[in-house]
Write a protein that holds these residues in place. Structure first.
Motif, PDB file in Angstrom:
ATOM      1  N   LEU A  34       0.911  -1.118  -0.080  1.00  0.00           N
ATOM      2  CA  LEU A  34       0.111  -0.014  -0.009  1.00  0.00           C
ATOM      3  C   LEU A  34       0.907   1.265  -0.034  1.00  0.00           C
ATOM      4  N   ASP A  35       1.984   1.080   0.609  1.00  0.00           N
ATOM      5  CA  ASP A  35       2.970   2.384   0.638  1.00  0.00           C
ATOM      6  C   ASP A  35       3.445   2.609  -0.819  1.00  0.00           C
ATOM      7  N   SER A  36       3.684   1.267  -1.569  1.00  0.00           N
ATOM      8  CA  SER A  36       4.336   1.499  -2.833  1.00  0.00           C
ATOM      9  C   SER A  36       3.098   2.186  -3.668  1.00  0.00           C
ATOM     10  N   GLN A  37       2.028   2.075  -3.176  1.00  0.00           N
ATOM     11  CA  GLN A  37       0.766   2.733  -4.145  1.00  0.00           C
ATOM     12  C   GLN A  37       0.580   4.057  -3.476  1.00  0.00           C
ATOM     13  N   ASP A  38       1.212   4.454  -2.908  1.00  0.00           N
ATOM     14  CA  ASP A  38       1.071   6.169  -2.198  1.00  0.00           C
ATOM     15  C   ASP A  38      -0.020   6.118  -1.162  1.00  0.00           C
ATOM     16  N   PHE A  39      -0.556   5.117  -0.585  1.00  0.00           N
ATOM     17  CA  PHE A  39      -1.394   5.260   0.637  1.00  0.00           C
ATOM     18  C   PHE A  39      -0.887   5.565   1.876  1.00  0.00           C
ATOM     19  N   ILE A  40      -1.487   6.553   2.639  1.00  0.00           N
ATOM     20  CA  ILE A  40      -1.007   6.823   4.007  1.00  0.00           C
ATOM     21  C   ILE A  40      -1.746   6.199   5.158  1.00  0.00           C
ATOM     22  N   GLU A  41      -1.275   5.804   5.929  1.00  0.00           N
ATOM     23  CA  GLU A  41      -1.514   5.041   7.221  1.00  0.00           C
ATOM     24  C   GLU A  41      -2.049   6.184   7.951  1.00  0.00           C
ATOM     25  N   LEU A  72     -10.931  -2.172  -7.659  1.00  0.00           N
ATOM     26  CA  LEU A  72     -10.749  -3.564  -7.745  1.00  0.00           C
ATOM     27  C   LEU A  72      -9.296  -3.896  -8.357  1.00  0.00           C
ATOM     28  N   ALA A  73      -9.068  -3.137  -9.170  1.00  0.00           N
ATOM     29  CA  ALA A  73      -7.396  -3.607  -9.505  1.00  0.00           C
ATOM     30  C   ALA A  73      -6.367  -3.299  -8.330  1.00  0.00           C
ATOM     31  N   THR A  74      -6.567  -2.222  -7.794  1.00  0.00           N
ATOM     32  CA  THR A  74      -5.583  -2.176  -6.503  1.00  0.00           C
ATOM     33  C   THR A  74      -5.923  -2.959  -5.729  1.00  0.00           C
ATOM     34  N   PHE A  75      -6.903  -3.510  -5.144  1.00  0.00           N
ATOM     35  CA  PHE A  75      -6.953  -4.729  -4.245  1.00  0.00           C
ATOM     36  C   PHE A  75      -6.768  -6.026  -4.734  1.00  0.00           C
ATOM     37  N   GLU A  76      -7.219  -6.167  -5.982  1.00  0.00           N
ATOM     38  CA  GLU A  76      -6.331  -7.450  -6.631  1.00  0.00           C
ATOM     39  C   GLU A  76      -5.037  -7.375  -6.802  1.00  0.00           C
ATOM     40  N   GLY A  77      -4.281  -6.283  -6.923  1.00  0.00           N
ATOM     41  CA  GLY A  77      -3.039  -6.055  -6.972  1.00  0.00           C
ATOM     42  C   GLY A  77      -2.337  -6.511  -5.306  1.00  0.00           C
ATOM     43  N   LEU A  78      -3.231  -6.176  -4.306  1.00  0.00           N
ATOM     44  CA  LEU A  78      -2.619  -6.340  -2.948  1.00  0.00           C
ATOM     45  C   LEU A  78      -2.726  -7.884  -2.669  1.00  0.00           C
ATOM     46  N   THR A  79      -3.786  -8.501  -3.142  1.00  0.00           N
ATOM     47  CA  THR A  79      -4.317  -9.858  -2.994  1.00  0.00           C
ATOM     48  C   THR A  79      -3.084 -10.635  -3.730  1.00  0.00           C
ATOM     49  N   VAL A  80      -2.701 -10.262  -4.782  1.00  0.00           N
ATOM     50  CA  VAL A  80      -1.746 -10.992  -5.804  1.00  0.00           C
ATOM     51  C   VAL A  80      -0.391 -10.890  -5.184  1.00  0.00           C
ATOM     52  N   HIS A  81       0.067  -9.569  -4.707  1.00  0.00           N
ATOM     53  CA  HIS A  81       1.293  -9.457  -4.011  1.00  0.00           C
ATOM     54  C   HIS A  81       1.353 -10.243  -2.763  1.00  0.00           C
ATOM     55  N   LEU A  82       0.211 -10.408  -1.826  1.00  0.00           N
ATOM     56  CA  LEU A  82       0.394 -11.227  -0.734  1.00  0.00           C
ATOM     57  C   LEU A  82       0.503 -12.566  -0.973  1.00  0.00           C
ATOM     58  N   PHE A  83      -0.179 -13.194  -1.750  1.00  0.00           N
ATOM     59  CA  PHE A  83      -0.151 -14.542  -2.009  1.00  0.00           C
ATOM     60  C   PHE A  83       1.502 -14.919  -2.550  1.00  0.00           C
ATOM     61  N   LYS A  84       1.868 -13.830  -3.599  1.00  0.00           N
ATOM     62  CA  LYS A  84       3.182 -14.195  -4.046  1.00  0.00           C
ATOM     63  C   LYS A  84       4.261 -14.114  -2.875  1.00  0.00           C
TER      64      LYS A  84
END
Ligand code: ASP
Length: 588
Positions: free
Chosen positions: A154-161, A247-259
């Motif tokens: 999420l940091d790589s996608q510019d999200f702020i916690e 959907l694309a952003t969080f599909e990306g997160l899911t794919v990243h986590l599985f990998k």
């Protein structure tokens, strides 16, 4: 110094080194004049050896060690004569020259091994002992890594916690609130957040643009094995965003986590509408690891004199492959009874067996000739050896029941491959659900969810029947039949939000009192926005092919919502109650 190495790292290349190790005594065994002790810490197990002939006092001391004693030893690494290939440290052992007991231990109430003999409640009461076991150690470590990888992505996608408060006002997500009395404001209560929903929307109005938080949520609802009164979400919100971008952003997160966590490459996630999911699988969270799709049989099976089917709204079946000859009458009876349990509530279960020898056997043979059943078999692709199961009745109920049968047959027929992951986006949920009992609409997702753009006008002006047909811009991520997350595009204008509260049965005053702050904020340039939240505990469990989230939570609660270790909840003092201006009126 307590340790020069940990209990998982010594190898043949360390032979002859002098080392210091600390840890727990897993077991000790005597073997002639030798005593072997397995020493365990978070990193692994190392075998210690004591020799009566070499050092009687030391060996005698070693023989006094009980399970879970905490000890420190000094010794020399040597090659093991009897190697253990199942253990990374299995080629070596430590010839001990000094032993110090750092802390003795009572005999633990259950075994601290890969598989424990302790029941759930006992293990929760002594959670600190359960946590020492390999499976929990691995799960807790996995959880930490999952959080870390989530933050990285999420940091790589510019999200702020951003942290949002816990002492708030109700945020409705369909459960009851946990409330906290305020001492300084007599007779008033905070609610613990069911989610940070309203705050994250306010953050969008505040220009944060991309927000996330790995956050505790609190919901007071009846508990099941996969529910906890406090649980963790990966909570997110984005501005100037479309559904498909979310959907694309969080599909990306899911794919990243599985990998990163499992080394698994997931294929692109299919999208399926809510209506289609219900039609094909009878569930808005279908398990796509196996087929067994629903087959609608109204046309083929009505009008043959079988009253039960003739009068039914829906006649629908599934084909279970290859069990026609192996499933006896008794098996079928068992399955029928399983379907008739109150949890499922089917009236009966009709089946047609297409037997291996070409003959047909059915519970409704009286009404359907073999010719008719054989034609149906051909039409639906049933082969020799297959069984067609059929249920009938009111559409929604019947689909739900058949969904249960489908899942059960998937398990019984071993159709679910271990390590197989089938994610899917379910989209286009209804906006509102009509509740017959309270004669009210409920928000299917939550009251802040926007209708689809094309439905906005109808929502503002339409009649009651129109409301039932409104579609929401809401979506769920489903993996292997588990709902991993859900979210929506939000309403960002006052009028539409007000209309939604009206439909949900709030008076103007109630809506203003509870959510005025949000609607007020909408009047100061609220950007279009939307978001999603993933169930963090659930995701951890699903990634590991497990069903219980408890094993991924360091300190979970039991089915009564109790913490067995600290014994909470518990009564509080008179004094404390007085300070809070609370008087209890508990009837025995
Ligand atoms: N607040 C929602 C939930 O907790 C998620 C969302 O809409 O973002 O389910």
């Amino acid at each position: 110094m307590y340790r020069s190495h940990n209990c998982g790292e010594l190898r043949s290349s360390d032979i002859t080194k002098e080392v210091t190790l600390s840890g727990w005594v897993q077991v000790s065994r005597e073997f002639g004049g030798l005593t072997f002790v397995d020493l365990r810490d978070r990193y692994g197990i190392t075998q210690l050896v004591f020799n009566m002939e070499d050092n009687e006092a030391l060996c005698t001391q070693a023989r006094s060690l009980g399970r879970e004693f905490v000890i420190k030893i000094v010794g020399t690494v040597r090659e093991r004569s009897n190697k253990n290939p199942n253990r990374p440290t299995g080629d070596i052992e430590i010839e001990v020259s000094a032993l110090e007991i750092l802390n003795p231990s009572k005999v633990p109430p259950f075994t601290i091994e890969e598989e424990s003999d302790g029941g759930d409640e006992l293990r929760m009461q002594y959670r600190y002992l359960d946590l020492r076991r390999g499976p929990l150690q691995r799960n807790i470590k996995f959880r930490s890594k999952l959080a870390l990888e989530t933050r990285k992505y999420l940091d790589s996608q510019d999200f702020i916690e951003v942290e949002t408060p816990f002492l708030i006002k109700s945020t409705p997500e369909g459960a009851r609130d946990f409330v906290v009395p305020s001492r300084m404001n007599e007779g008033q209560f905070y609610a613990l957040p069911q989610s940070p929903q309203t705050f994250k929307q306010i953050l969008m109005v505040g220009g944060i643009d991309k927000y996330f938080q790995i956050v505790k949520c609190f919901r007071d609802e009846d508990l099941r094995a996969d529910r906890q009164p406090e649980f963790t979400q990966i909570d997110c919100e984005m501005s100037y965003i479309t559904r498909d971008q979310i959907l694309a952003t969080f599909e990306g997160l899911t794919v990243h986590l599985f990998k990163e966590l499992k080394g698994i490459e997931l294929a692109p996630f299919p999208h399926m509408s809510y209506d289609e999911a219900l039609e094909r699988y009878g569930s808005d969270k279908p398990d796509l690891r196996f087929d067994m799709e629903f087959i609608y049989l109204n046309e083929q099976m009505q009008g043959h004199g079988f009253n039960v089917f003739d009068g039914a709204e829906t006649v629908v079946g599934i084909v279970a492959k290859g069990i026609a000859d192996s499933y006896s009458n008794k098996d079928m009876k068992g399955l029928t009874e399983w379907m008739q349990r109150p949890q499922i509530g089917a009236k009966g279960l009709v089946y047609v067996k297409y037997q291996g020898d070409g003959s047909i056997k059915s519970t409704v043979g009286k009404f359907y000739s073999d010719d008719v059943l054989s034609t149906i078999g051909t039409q639906i692709g049933a082969e020799k050896g297959d069984v067609l199961f059929v249920l009938s009745g009111e559409e929604e109920k019947t689909r739900k029941q058949l969904n249960e049968l489908r899942l059960e047959m998937g398990r019984r027929l071993d159709l679910i491959k271990e390590g197989d992951f089938k994610p899917l986006w379910v989209i286009d949920f209804p906006l509102l659900e009509w509740d017959e009992v309270s004669e009210r609409f409920h928000a299917m997702h939550h009251p802040f969810t926007s209708p689809k753009k094309e439905d906005v006008e109808r929502m503002l002006t339409g009649d009651h029947a129109t409301m039932k047909a409104l579609r929401a811009d809401a979506y769920d991520l489903v993996i292997n039949g588990s709902e991993i997350g859900g979210g929506s595009i939000r309403i960002h204008d006052r009028e539409l939000q007000q209309r939604n509260f009206d439909l949900l049965g709030f008076t103007k005053e109630e809506a203003q009192a509870q959510f005025g702050f949000l609607m007020d904020a909408f009047e100061y340039g609220a950007p279009p926005h939307g978001g999603i939240a993933f169930g963090f505990d659930r995701l951890a469990a699903v990634l590991n092919g497990q069903s219980s989230i408890r094993d991924f939570i360091a300190f979970p609660k039991n089915n009564q919502g109790r913490d067995m270790m600290i014994d909470a909840p518990s009564p509080i003092d008179e004094e404390q109650l007085k300070e809070l201006s609370i008087s209890l009126n508990i009837q025995e």
